[in-house]
Design a protein around this motif. Structure first.
Motif: not given
Length: 437
Positions: A15-22, A285-290, A369-375, A379-381
């Motif tokens: 999932s995205d959770l390990p990415l978000l913890t970092r 907006m960066l915080a809202l995006g996260a 996120r829908g345009r990307r292939k990898s979760k 980060l780029w979003a």
């Protein structure tokens, strides 16, 4: 073949959770570099040290709680089979690796800010206090997570929980961050004892049966089922998003207490008159995006649901994902603003203004996120939203027009959110459901 070479894969690991913890501690560290630069340039603190320090301590605690849960899931698989000690050694190495990542990413920015303040004050107290607060959050989160699953003596569960509750109080964090010698030494000694225990071969052994798991997903499913029965908050993404909800409230409630008096920044009539306002809007907006990227909710993709007559098609699944995510995010933001309003009332226009910002950020994040292939590329979003928000203010300023919050600003945001939500729906509808399942 070594039986411990490959640990059982957990759904959370994909999932995205390990990415978000970092990612989230890294973002706060990056944000801390701005007040560090301003303090170095102007020779004073601009009042952002306490909010950043408080948020970072709780984010590191949140990451440590997740690390403890993942370690317990991996160990539970092998302890009932073969080589439990070898599995504990391997899992302990993974825990050390994850803790080191969070510590490095989380300490970098606040340590730089505290170092500038310590240099100006000719005292090491701010730096030592900052390290003590962040290390206390990391250690308390790890002990709380391991204690919940019975991997440390259950007697340590209450002190760890008490320490985390104290870290949600701005006055306690401010006093601890001041760097009083006795308090700092006590905190660092406790962290050193925890590190020594974790390095021992007897670490992570079962000391007590695990406590019952919290079920916020079931609670929210029943709540949303009464509000809108077509959006079940389940599936891999939905489970992770809803599982985070208590932690997100726990993290941001102290921030709302601190920043309640600054809610006038979102009220109508506020002008974006300089480049600092553009930078602030970009960070907002960066915080809202996260937050929006972490809050995507998707219905389940079981093959029975898709193959049954009149089952779940790709377009219907995309509709539930996009609309359900927007509903979840708007509801969570409304709850947060309500808690802030109780602390200190603010202008009613803040609600409409924050809603416009959130809808624009959520629809953009869902589309990207829908345009990307990898979760992992989520980060780029988040970065694109922060940069786009800053550019959207800087360009009108460069052209000689000063943007201002109000009805026209809200209508412009809504006019952009609708096509972006439609584009997000089309992007997710084109996804391969078999691969996502």
């Amino acid at each position: 073949m070594n039986a411990v070479a490959t640990l059982v894969p957990d759904a959370d690991l994909r999932s995205d959770l390990p990415l978000l913890t970092r990612l989230l501690p890294a973002l706060v560290s990056a944000l801390a570099l701005l007040p560090a630069t301003l303090a170095l340039q102007y020779g004073r603190d601009f009042g952002l040290t306490l909010p950043l320090l408080l948020l970072q301590a709780l984010l590191m605690a949140w990451g440590a709680v997740f690390i403890a849960g993942r370690a317990h899931g991996q160990l539970s698989y092998w302890e009932s089979r073969v080589a439990p000690q070898a599995a504990r050694d391997r899992v302990r190495a993974i825990v050390w690796h994850d803790l080191a990542w969070i510590a490095v990413l989380g300490l970098a920015g606040p340590a730089a800010l505290a170092g500038v303040l310590a240099w100006q004050a000719q005292s090491m107290a701010p730096l030592l206090g900052t390290l003590a607060v962040l290390c206390a959050g990391l250690a308390a989160g790890l002990v709380l997570g391991l204690g919940w699953y019975g991997r440390v003596p259950r007697l340590l569960l209450l002190p760890a929980l008490l320490l985390l509750v104290l870290l949600t109080q701005p006055s306690v964090v401010k006093a601890l961050g001041a760097g009083e010698a006795d308090t700092v030494l006590a905190v660092l000694a406790g962290v050193a004892l925890m590190g020594g225990w974790l390095a021992s071969p007897r670490a992570l052994r079962v000391c007590a049966p695990p406590l019952p798991a919290l079920r916020p997903r079931a609670w929210l499913r029943r709540l949303l089922g009464r509000v809108w029965r077509t959006v079940p908050p389940t599936g891999a993404q939905g489970a992770n998003a809803v599982r985070q909800l208590p932690f997100m409230i726990f993290l941001f409630l102290p921030q709302l207490q601190i920043h309640a008096e600054r809610m006038h920044w979102l009220a109508w009539g506020q002008r974006f008159g300089d480049l600092y306002a553009a930078l602030g809007y970009g960070l907002w907006m960066l915080a809202l995006g996260a937050f929006a990227t972490a809050g995507l909710i998707a219905p389940p993709l079981l093959w029975r649901h898709r193959l049954a007559p009149g089952g779940l098609t790709a377009r219907r699944w995309a509709q539930r994902l996009v609309l359900g995510s927007l509903l979840f995010l708007v509801g969570t933001l409304g709850l947060g603003l309500a808690l802030a309003f109780v602390s200190r009332p603010f202008a009613p226009s803040v609600w409409a203004s924050a809603l416009g910002d959130l809808l624009l950020a959520a629809s953009t994040a869902a589309w990207l996120r829908g345009r990307r292939k990898s979760k992992m590329e989520g980060l780029w979003a988040v970065l694109a939203l922060g940069l786009g928000g800053a550019v959207a203010i800087a360009v009108p300023l460069w052209l000689g027009w000063v943007p201002e919050r109000g009805v026209a600003w809200l209508l412009l945001q809504l006019s952009l959110s609708l096509p972006l939500a439609w584009a997000a729906l089309r992007a997710w509808a084109r996804q391969d459901l078999n691969a996502l399942a």
